[in-house]
Design a protein around this motif. Structure first.
Motif, PDB file in Angstrom:
ATOM      1  N   LEU A   1       0.821  -1.323   0.190  1.00  0.00           N
ATOM      2  CA  LEU A   1      -0.224  -0.065   0.111  1.00  0.00           C
ATOM      3  C   LEU A   1       0.876   1.361  -0.025  1.00  0.00           C
ATOM      4  CD1 LEU A   1      -2.555  -1.129   2.582  1.00  0.00           C
ATOM      5  CD2 LEU A   1      -3.008  -1.034   0.086  1.00  0.00           C
ATOM      6  N   ASN A   2       0.289   2.572  -0.245  1.00  0.00           N
ATOM      7  CA  ASN A   2       0.881   3.531  -0.393  1.00  0.00           C
ATOM      8  C   ASN A   2       2.196   3.598  -1.375  1.00  0.00           C
ATOM      9  OD1 ASN A   2      -0.313   5.501   1.571  1.00  0.00           O
ATOM     10  ND2 ASN A   2       0.341   4.365   3.076  1.00  0.00           N
ATOM     11  N   ARG A   3       1.794   3.025  -2.678  1.00  0.00           N
ATOM     12  CA  ARG A   3       2.834   2.670  -3.400  1.00  0.00           C
ATOM     13  C   ARG A   3       2.400   3.129  -4.737  1.00  0.00           C
ATOM     14  NH1 ARG A   3       8.228   2.576  -2.009  1.00  0.00           N
ATOM     15  NH2 ARG A   3       8.857   0.597  -2.950  1.00  0.00           N
ATOM     16  N   ARG A   4       2.395   4.331  -5.193  1.00  0.00           N
ATOM     17  CA  ARG A   4       1.760   4.964  -6.206  1.00  0.00           C
ATOM     18  C   ARG A   4       3.030   4.632  -7.344  1.00  0.00           C
ATOM     19  NH1 ARG A   4       1.613  10.066  -9.090  1.00  0.00           N
ATOM     20  NH2 ARG A   4       1.830  11.116  -7.116  1.00  0.00           N
ATOM     21  N   VAL A   5       2.736   3.931  -8.472  1.00  0.00           N
ATOM     22  CA  VAL A   5       3.819   3.784  -9.571  1.00  0.00           C
ATOM     23  C   VAL A   5       3.669   5.120 -10.310  1.00  0.00           C
ATOM     24  CG1 VAL A   5       4.520   2.484 -11.598  1.00  0.00           C
ATOM     25  CG2 VAL A   5       3.472   1.671  -9.617  1.00  0.00           C
ATOM     26  N   THR A   6       4.880   5.899 -10.674  1.00  0.00           N
ATOM     27  CA  THR A   6       4.720   6.940 -11.453  1.00  0.00           C
ATOM     28  C   THR A   6       5.858   6.615 -12.692  1.00  0.00           C
ATOM     29  OG1 THR A   6       6.773   7.563 -10.049  1.00  0.00           O
ATOM     30  CG2 THR A   6       4.797   8.532  -9.339  1.00  0.00           C
TER      31      THR A   6
ATOM     32  N   GLY B   1       9.815   8.378  -4.118  1.00  0.00           N
ATOM     33  CA  GLY B   1      11.010   8.052  -4.407  1.00  0.00           C
ATOM     34  C   GLY B   1      11.867   6.758  -4.408  1.00  0.00           C
ATOM     35  N   GLY B   2      10.958   5.791  -3.937  1.00  0.00           N
ATOM     36  CA  GLY B   2      11.545   4.342  -4.076  1.00  0.00           C
ATOM     37  C   GLY B   2      11.518   3.599  -5.244  1.00  0.00           C
ATOM     38  N   THR B   3      12.003   2.438  -5.131  1.00  0.00           N
ATOM     39  CA  THR B   3      12.025   1.662  -6.506  1.00  0.00           C
ATOM     40  C   THR B   3      11.722   0.213  -6.179  1.00  0.00           C
ATOM     41  OG1 THR B   3      14.533   1.229  -6.545  1.00  0.00           O
ATOM     42  CG2 THR B   3      13.718   3.297  -7.900  1.00  0.00           C
ATOM     43  N   ALA B   4      11.244  -0.675  -7.231  1.00  0.00           N
ATOM     44  CA  ALA B   4      11.176  -1.960  -7.034  1.00  0.00           C
ATOM     45  C   ALA B   4      11.478  -2.621  -8.415  1.00  0.00           C
ATOM     46  CB  ALA B   4       9.635  -2.164  -6.462  1.00  0.00           C
ATOM     47  N   HIS B   5      11.780  -3.999  -8.327  1.00  0.00           N
ATOM     48  CA  HIS B   5      12.258  -4.701  -9.393  1.00  0.00           C
ATOM     49  C   HIS B   5      11.189  -5.968  -9.750  1.00  0.00           C
ATOM     50  CE1 HIS B   5      14.737  -7.527 -11.712  1.00  0.00           C
ATOM     51  NE2 HIS B   5      15.066  -6.602 -12.633  1.00  0.00           N
ATOM     52  N   ALA B   6      11.336  -6.326 -10.838  1.00  0.00           N
ATOM     53  CA  ALA B   6      10.292  -7.117 -11.323  1.00  0.00           C
ATOM     54  C   ALA B   6      10.639  -7.948 -12.597  1.00  0.00           C
ATOM     55  CB  ALA B   6       8.698  -6.936 -11.384  1.00  0.00           C
ATOM     56  N   ASP B   7      10.286  -9.070 -13.208  1.00  0.00           N
ATOM     57  CA  ASP B   7      10.394  -9.373 -14.368  1.00  0.00           C
ATOM     58  C   ASP B   7       9.726  -8.951 -15.475  1.00  0.00           C
ATOM     59  OD1 ASP B   7      12.905 -11.476 -13.764  1.00  0.00           O
ATOM     60  OD2 ASP B   7      11.091 -12.384 -12.661  1.00  0.00           O
ATOM     61  N   VAL B   8       8.436  -8.780 -15.121  1.00  0.00           N
ATOM     62  CA  VAL B   8       7.357  -8.295 -15.762  1.00  0.00           C
ATOM     63  C   VAL B   8       6.538  -7.169 -15.042  1.00  0.00           C
ATOM     64  CG1 VAL B   8       5.215  -8.535 -16.945  1.00  0.00           C
ATOM     65  CG2 VAL B   8       7.172 -10.334 -17.362  1.00  0.00           C
ATOM     66  N   LEU B   9       5.946  -6.120 -15.715  1.00  0.00           N
ATOM     67  CA  LEU B   9       5.065  -5.193 -15.193  1.00  0.00           C
ATOM     68  C   LEU B   9       3.826  -5.234 -15.771  1.00  0.00           C
ATOM     69  CD1 LEU B   9       4.347  -2.594 -13.464  1.00  0.00           C
ATOM     70  CD2 LEU B   9       5.589  -1.159 -15.192  1.00  0.00           C
ATOM     71  N   VAL B  10       2.578  -5.448 -15.038  1.00  0.00           N
ATOM     72  CA  VAL B  10       1.257  -5.386 -15.795  1.00  0.00           C
ATOM     73  C   VAL B  10       0.534  -4.087 -14.973  1.00  0.00           C
ATOM     74  CG1 VAL B  10      -1.020  -6.559 -15.708  1.00  0.00           C
ATOM     75  CG2 VAL B  10       1.160  -7.890 -15.760  1.00  0.00           C
ATOM     76  N   ALA B  11       0.141  -3.208 -15.933  1.00  0.00           N
ATOM     77  CA  ALA B  11      -0.577  -2.065 -15.544  1.00  0.00           C
ATOM     78  C   ALA B  11      -2.141  -2.242 -15.539  1.00  0.00           C
ATOM     79  CB  ALA B  11      -0.355  -0.687 -16.688  1.00  0.00           C
TER      80      ALA B  11
END
Length: 415
Positions: free
Chosen positions: A125-130, A147-157
């Motif tokens: 929660l509280n994680r708005r993708v910009t 200002g944070g980041t995260a990593h994944a193999d695939v991104l689904v919007a």
């Protein structure tokens, strides 16, 4: 080989359905939601047979039946006098015809059923993708408003029509205004006499329409009042409306319509927009799902069901790619190809549903020019036409869209 990891932006019905489909395929999921608490806004929705058959396959039949309503019939009523003009059986007859139940359900109830099945630790929660960066062989890096980041193999919007990811992969596009707005709300059924708690009701007037149907095991009624809009309202699902405005719009209507609207304490008001179908939903390791991919007008009641169908195909395509992918660049290319297969399967069907939703549903019941016409709103022919208008959508089984390779590894019992 490392477990495939998919990031989903948005924890609405589409995002949670995607998470459930991927979890069932053994894919690791991280769901990122901009809100500080997990909740869904809105009132009622139609969960058509094409959507309910998927949830049944996911083991949700019993919990869904406890909170939803399986309407017994669809009635068209005279907008001025209130008498029943025609009645179309639903219930068992609908299930026999389309192979699965048709439900009316409170949107937060369906949202909660899906959320309760999200494994611990997957919701953020509280994680708005910009924004995002496609790193090729190294996957996708997400950036957040904090200002944070995260990593994944695939991104689904799966974060709706205003998705920043949609704009990044498809470019800006203009909303298409229908010229209509919809007031929506809930009324406790106990406040009203004479309105059944097991029936979908439609009153079709000269320029406006009113729909009413039960939710929450018949304890509440959802109403949808579709009226011409004098000007463009904001394209938002959280706009509020004035109950007196909707009452005024239906002031000369039947007594039961006025009684229903007199019981309204608050209402939302949505300008009805959609978008032209996109030529592509994604690029590289990024794709779209649900309203982010194919926002549509509500006249066929297909928003939730189409997102759930998306989830099934996405889950299948990615799980196959994960099973077949090798290390390094081969893995990256396999996953990108899987997303393009998902899009190739879903885009033609959702584009057709988008187009049909523009002039379908209860709009077909507008008053006829000639009162003796066989297609006048209250005729049996008009009601049959209304049902036929949605039959190809509701009888659709998305599992049949999977390619021959898919059919070898995915049975109807496990999708």
């Amino acid at each position: 080989m490392d477990t495939l990891r998919v990031a989903i932006a948005g924890a609405g019905i589409g995002g949670l359905a995607a998470a459930m489909a991927l979890n069932r395929e053994g894919v690791r999921v991280d769901v990122y939601e901009q809100a500080s608490e997990l909740r869904e806004v809105g009132v009622g929705l139609h969960l058509a047979s094409n959507g309910s058959r998927i949830l049944r396959g996911w083991g949700l039949s019993e919990p869904l039946a406890r909170v939803a309503v399986r309407p017994a019939a669809l009635e068209v009523r005279d907008w001025a006098g209130g008498r029943t003009l025609t009645r179309q059986d639903m219930g068992d007859a609908w299930e026999r015809r389309f192979g699965a139940p048709f439900y009316t359900v409170h949107r937060p109830d369906l949202h909660r059923l899906l959320a309760e099945r999200l494994p611990a630790g997957q919701l953020n929660l509280n994680r708005r993708v910009t924004g995002f960066h496609d790193l090729g062989e190294d996957g996708v890096r997400l950036t957040f408003a904090d200002g944070g980041t995260a990593h994944a193999d695939v991104l689904v919007a799966a974060d709706g029509v205003h998705s920043v990811i949609r704009r990044a992969v498809a470019g800006p596009d203009a909303p298409v205004f229908s010229g209509m707005s919809a007031f929506r709300g809930l009324v406790p059924a106990g406040r009203l006499d004479g309105i059944p708690r097991d029936t979908v009701l439609i009153w079709a007037g000269p320029r406006s329409r009113l729909l009413c149907y039960p939710v929450r095991d018949g304890r509440f009624l959802t109403f949808v009042a579709v009226v011409p809009s004098a000007g463009r309202r904001p394209e938002s699902w959280s706009s509020t409306g004035d109950p007196d405005e909707v009452r005024a719009a239906f002031a000369g209507w039947a007594l039961d319509v006025r009684a229903l609207l007199a019981a309204v304490d608050e209402a939302g008001c949505w300008a009805l927009y959609d978008r032209e179908p996109l030529p592509a939903w994604g690029t590289g390791l990024v794709t779209l799902l649900g309203d982010a991919a194919h926002p549509m007008l509500p006249h066929h009641g297909q928003g939730a069901s189409q997102a759930i169908e998306d989830a099934v195909v996405l889950g299948h395509c990615l799980s196959r790619a994960a099973a077949d992918a090798g290390p390094g660049g081969a893995r990256h290319l396999r996953l990108a190809d899987a997303l393009r297969r998902y899009e190739a399967i879903r885009r033609p069907h959702t584009a057709r549903v988008q187009a049909a939703s523009r002039d379908g549903g209860s709009q077909r019941l507008g008053p006829a020019e000639r009162p003796d016409s066989a297609e006048r709103p209250g005729s049996a022919a008009a009601t049959r036409s209304l049902v036929e208008d949605v039959s190809w959508i509701q009888s659709h089984d998305v599992r049949d869209d999977l390619d021959e390779t898919a059919a070898e590894v995915v049975s109807h019992e496990t999708v």
